[in-house]
Design an enzyme around this catalytic site. Sequence first.
Site, PDB file in Angstrom:
ATOM      1  N   ASN A   7       1.814  -1.545 -13.995  1.00 43.49           N
ATOM      2  CA  ASN A   7       3.185  -1.302 -13.604  1.00 43.49           C
ATOM      3  C   ASN A   7       4.053  -1.641 -14.753  1.00 43.49           C
ATOM      4  OD1 ASN A   7       5.801  -1.673 -12.592  1.00 43.49           O
ATOM      5  ND2 ASN A   7       5.154  -1.742 -10.722  1.00 43.49           N
ATOM      6  N   GLU A  34       5.981   2.772 -11.829  1.00 46.99           N
ATOM      7  CA  GLU A  34       7.404   2.520 -12.205  1.00 46.99           C
ATOM      8  C   GLU A  34       7.798   3.106 -13.482  1.00 46.99           C
ATOM      9  OE1 GLU A  34      10.080  -0.558 -10.216  1.00 46.99           O
ATOM     10  OE2 GLU A  34       8.200  -1.836 -10.556  1.00 46.99           O
ATOM     11  N   ASP A 145      -0.190  -0.585  -8.121  1.00 45.47           N
ATOM     12  CA  ASP A 145       0.407  -1.791  -7.631  1.00 45.47           C
ATOM     13  C   ASP A 145       0.431  -1.673  -6.115  1.00 45.47           C
ATOM     14  OD1 ASP A 145       2.416  -3.567  -7.004  1.00 45.47           O
ATOM     15  OD2 ASP A 145       4.007  -2.965  -8.436  1.00 45.47           O
ATOM     16  N   ASN A 147       1.524  -3.940  -4.129  1.00 50.01           N
ATOM     17  CA  ASN A 147       2.480  -4.737  -3.517  1.00 50.01           C
ATOM     18  C   ASN A 147       1.840  -5.474  -2.200  1.00 50.01           C
ATOM     19  OD1 ASN A 147       4.959  -4.972  -4.818  1.00 50.01           O
ATOM     20  ND2 ASN A 147       5.327  -2.697  -4.582  1.00 50.01           N
ATOM     21  N   ASP A 217      -2.087  -6.324  -8.083  1.00 52.67           N
ATOM     22  CA  ASP A 217      -2.369  -4.951  -8.984  1.00 52.67           C
ATOM     23  C   ASP A 217      -3.929  -4.892  -8.896  1.00 52.67           C
ATOM     24  OD1 ASP A 217       0.495  -3.987 -10.377  1.00 52.67           O
ATOM     25  OD2 ASP A 217       0.279  -6.338 -10.612  1.00 52.67           O
ATOM     26  N   ASP A 246       7.224  -7.189 -15.649  1.00 52.49           N
ATOM     27  CA  ASP A 246       6.967  -8.221 -14.769  1.00 52.49           C
ATOM     28  C   ASP A 246       5.523  -8.238 -14.322  1.00 52.49           C
ATOM     29  OD1 ASP A 246       7.781  -6.041 -13.431  1.00 52.49           O
ATOM     30  OD2 ASP A 246       9.044  -7.249 -11.690  1.00 52.49           O
ATOM     31  N   HIS A 247       4.775  -7.130 -14.616  1.00 55.91           N
ATOM     32  CA  HIS A 247       3.326  -7.112 -14.337  1.00 55.91           C
ATOM     33  C   HIS A 247       2.446  -6.938 -15.686  1.00 55.91           C
ATOM     34  CE1 HIS A 247       3.935  -5.340 -10.138  1.00 55.91           C
ATOM     35  NE2 HIS A 247       5.156  -5.260 -10.506  1.00 55.91           N
TER      36      HIS A 247
END
Length: 255
Positions: A7, A34, A145, A147, A217, A246-247
Amino acid sequence: MKIASWNVNSLNVRLPHLQQWLGQAAPDVVALQETKLEDARFPDDALAALGYRSVFCGQKTYNGVAILSREPAREVQYGIPGFEDTQKRVIAATVGDLRIVNLYVVNGQAVGSEKYEYKLRWLQAVHDWLQEELRAHPRAIVLGDFNIAPDERDVHDPALWHDGHILSSAAERAALQRLCALGLHDAYRALNPEAREFSWWDYRQAGFRRNLGLRIDLTLVSEALRPHCGASGIDREPRTWERPSDHAPAWVELA
């Protein structure tokens, strides 16, 4: 063969990071989430210069998914068949003899919210579609991802990330388990049963420095591919770079 998921949280911002990481890690296939780019702005030429062909499905500002591969992808599927959705969250393609399914799963906002209910409906639609995909393509990898942190080993603080919390609620985890019950296996967890590594850290509160992370992930391999998983991990290095996503990339190697 190395297959990864990342991501990137805006490909426009993170393209230099992606280019650097592709040169270092040299994966054969990469699923991106993303991307946050309309298709006309996707950096196809820049990635082709590194030896990667791209298929992608994006939209301005939000969502967006892509598959990069060293050999051309075919049989490309955009979105979940039969599920009306304006959000660009799903792309699937065949690369060589592998079916690659790239998911950017809905976040869900908060347990009990409308977005949470949408997340559960979305996951059910993915389940029904994957049931057919896996019949047609026994050699498959479902990654992205998600989530969802699969269990307590995948959160930095189980007391905080409990059954009533988004990304770790009982219903979300049950939906993930139903996907795995189709014949999918978490490659990382199968090869690292006791490890506590994370793939996402909040930008706030020095989340990465303090390792306040989650493993959301995932690389899920089909039953036919499970014996061929030689290694699986999370590459933390890109999270240390300036202005990072942030990943961190999650990856699996197939023998």
